[in-house]
Design an enzyme around this catalytic site. Structure first.
Site, PDB file in Angstrom:
ATOM      1  N   HIS A  58       0.892  -1.147   0.054  1.00 41.58           N
ATOM      2  CA  HIS A  58      -0.075   0.139   0.186  1.00 41.58           C
ATOM      3  C   HIS A  58       0.858   1.217   0.085  1.00 41.58           C
ATOM      4  O   HIS A  58       2.171   1.170   0.154  1.00 41.58           O
ATOM      5  CB  HIS A  58      -1.046   0.069   1.362  1.00 41.58           C
ATOM      6  CG  HIS A  58      -0.507   0.067   2.482  1.00 41.58           C
ATOM      7  ND1 HIS A  58       0.255  -0.794   3.161  1.00 41.58           N
ATOM      8  CD2 HIS A  58      -0.332   1.030   3.480  1.00 41.58           C
ATOM      9  CE1 HIS A  58       0.850  -0.534   4.179  1.00 41.58           C
ATOM     10  NE2 HIS A  58       0.177   0.653   4.509  1.00 41.58           N
ATOM     11  N   HIS A  60       1.576   3.799   1.896  1.00 43.04           N
ATOM     12  CA  HIS A  60       1.920   4.743   2.992  1.00 43.04           C
ATOM     13  C   HIS A  60       3.488   4.906   2.931  1.00 43.04           C
ATOM     14  O   HIS A  60       4.113   3.870   2.611  1.00 43.04           O
ATOM     15  CB  HIS A  60       1.386   4.295   4.388  1.00 43.04           C
ATOM     16  CG  HIS A  60       0.119   4.379   4.750  1.00 43.04           C
ATOM     17  ND1 HIS A  60      -0.620   3.671   5.506  1.00 43.04           N
ATOM     18  CD2 HIS A  60      -0.627   5.541   4.153  1.00 43.04           C
ATOM     19  CE1 HIS A  60      -1.816   4.238   5.578  1.00 43.04           C
ATOM     20  NE2 HIS A  60      -1.970   5.010   5.031  1.00 43.04           N
ATOM     21  N   ASP A  62       6.064   4.777   5.050  1.00 42.74           N
ATOM     22  CA  ASP A  62       6.861   4.054   5.718  1.00 42.74           C
ATOM     23  C   ASP A  62       6.739   2.479   5.158  1.00 42.74           C
ATOM     24  O   ASP A  62       7.558   1.657   5.559  1.00 42.74           O
ATOM     25  CB  ASP A  62       6.261   3.720   7.218  1.00 42.74           C
ATOM     26  CG  ASP A  62       4.753   3.432   7.439  1.00 42.74           C
ATOM     27  OD1 ASP A  62       4.080   3.628   6.635  1.00 42.74           O
ATOM     28  OD2 ASP A  62       4.787   2.379   8.379  1.00 42.74           O
ATOM     29  N   HIS A 171       4.321  -4.754  10.546  1.00 47.31           N
ATOM     30  CA  HIS A 171       5.126  -4.135  11.789  1.00 47.31           C
ATOM     31  C   HIS A 171       4.956  -5.021  12.908  1.00 47.31           C
ATOM     32  O   HIS A 171       4.206  -6.090  13.012  1.00 47.31           O
ATOM     33  CB  HIS A 171       3.959  -2.895  12.328  1.00 47.31           C
ATOM     34  CG  HIS A 171       4.030  -1.700  11.296  1.00 47.31           C
ATOM     35  ND1 HIS A 171       4.718  -0.418  11.797  1.00 47.31           N
ATOM     36  CD2 HIS A 171       3.125  -1.457  10.308  1.00 47.31           C
ATOM     37  CE1 HIS A 171       4.621   0.290  10.776  1.00 47.31           C
ATOM     38  NE2 HIS A 171       3.522  -0.374  10.025  1.00 47.31           N
TER      39      HIS A 171
HETATM   40 ZN   LIG Z   1      -0.100   1.822   6.517  1.00 43.65          ZN
END
Ligand SMILES: [Zn+2]
Length: 259
Positions: A58, A60, A62, A171
């Site tokens: 995706h 984002h 990070d 994460h």
């Molecule tokens: Zn994200």
């Protein structure tokens, strides 16, 4: 599918708690969600590997912030969601597409899993799932661009994969997620056992990932919205009865945001 993968998967740490999952054999490597180029460049150099592909789940930063930098040094294909603004993609993909990485003998199917972002995708193949910020160990992503209904549908697709599927999330949030999961479901013995074993892993600075789809189905409250204990906790949080599984999900997602 061969019974032995031709690549191994190595976690590279980035920022506070991101993982850049690196698929490698003796000569080549592909990376999933390189939010930062430096850990990837360091690893390629120290292991004498040649980058052969980049996969993004995706948009984002990070998860994508290192792509442009990697491309200045390695001209490789960049796969990512067709429906999201990632200017560095060379191969926009969506559900039904396949991603072939011949250098690693790897082939992945793309699964659309909107909810965290509007066109988030997962890569599934070789008994492994790379699911970015949609499914976490004992948790799920926040709803930044999608609805609770979309996330419930996306998580249902992932939980329909074989129980032994290895789950590589974006994460290391596991211990905080387990703490919340125990509030939602205080009497789940497998969750208690998981708290002990994952706490031990973190003490030894090991990743708690990959998880498996089977373990998530047994311990992740966001995949357990039909369980009476989870429904009861959602009702208690709402102060009224949640009418359906999507409302149960939405209640515990909201509760987690405040936790
Ligand atoms: Zn994200």
């Amino acid at each position: 599918m061969s019974d032995k993968n031709e690549f191994e998967v190595v976690p590279l740490r980035a920022f506070r708690d991101n993982y850049i999952w690196t698929l490698r054999n003796g000569r080549y490597a592909a990376v999933v969600d390189p939010g930062d180029a430096q850990p990837v460049l360091d690893y390629l150099l120290s292991e004498r590997l040649e980058l052969c592909a980049i996969l993004a789940t995706h948009h984002h930063p990070d998860h994508t912030g290192g792509i442009a930098d990697l491309l200045t040094r390695h001209a490789v294909p960049v796969y990512g969601p067709r429906g999201e603004p990632i200017p560095t993609l060379t191969h926009p993909v969506h559900e039904g597409d396949e991603v072939d990485i011949p250098q690693l003998g790897a082939r992945f199917s793309v699964i659309d899993i909107p909810g965290h972002t509007r066109a988030h995708i997962a890569y599934y193949g070789a008994d492994s799932l790379f699911c970015g910020d949609t499914l976490f160990a004992c948790g799920c992503g926040r709803l930044f661009e999608g609805t609770a209904q979309q996330m419930v549908d996306s998580l249902a697709k992932l939980s329909a994969l074989p129980d032994a599927t290895l789950v590589y999330s974006g994460h290391e949030y596991t211990l905080a997620n387990i703490q919340f999961a125990r509030e939602v479901e205080p009497d789940n013995p497998e969750l208690e056992a998981r708290a002990v074993s994952d706490t031990e892993k973190r003490k030894q600075q090991q990743p708690t990932l990959p998880s498996t789809i089977g373990r998530e189905k047994r311990t992740n409250p966001f995949l357990r919205c039909l369980q009476p204990a989870v429904i009861a906790s959602a009702d208690k949080y709402l102060g009224k009865r949640a009418g359906d599984p999507v409302q149960v999900f939405a209640a515990i997602r909201q509760w987690k945001n405040e936790f």
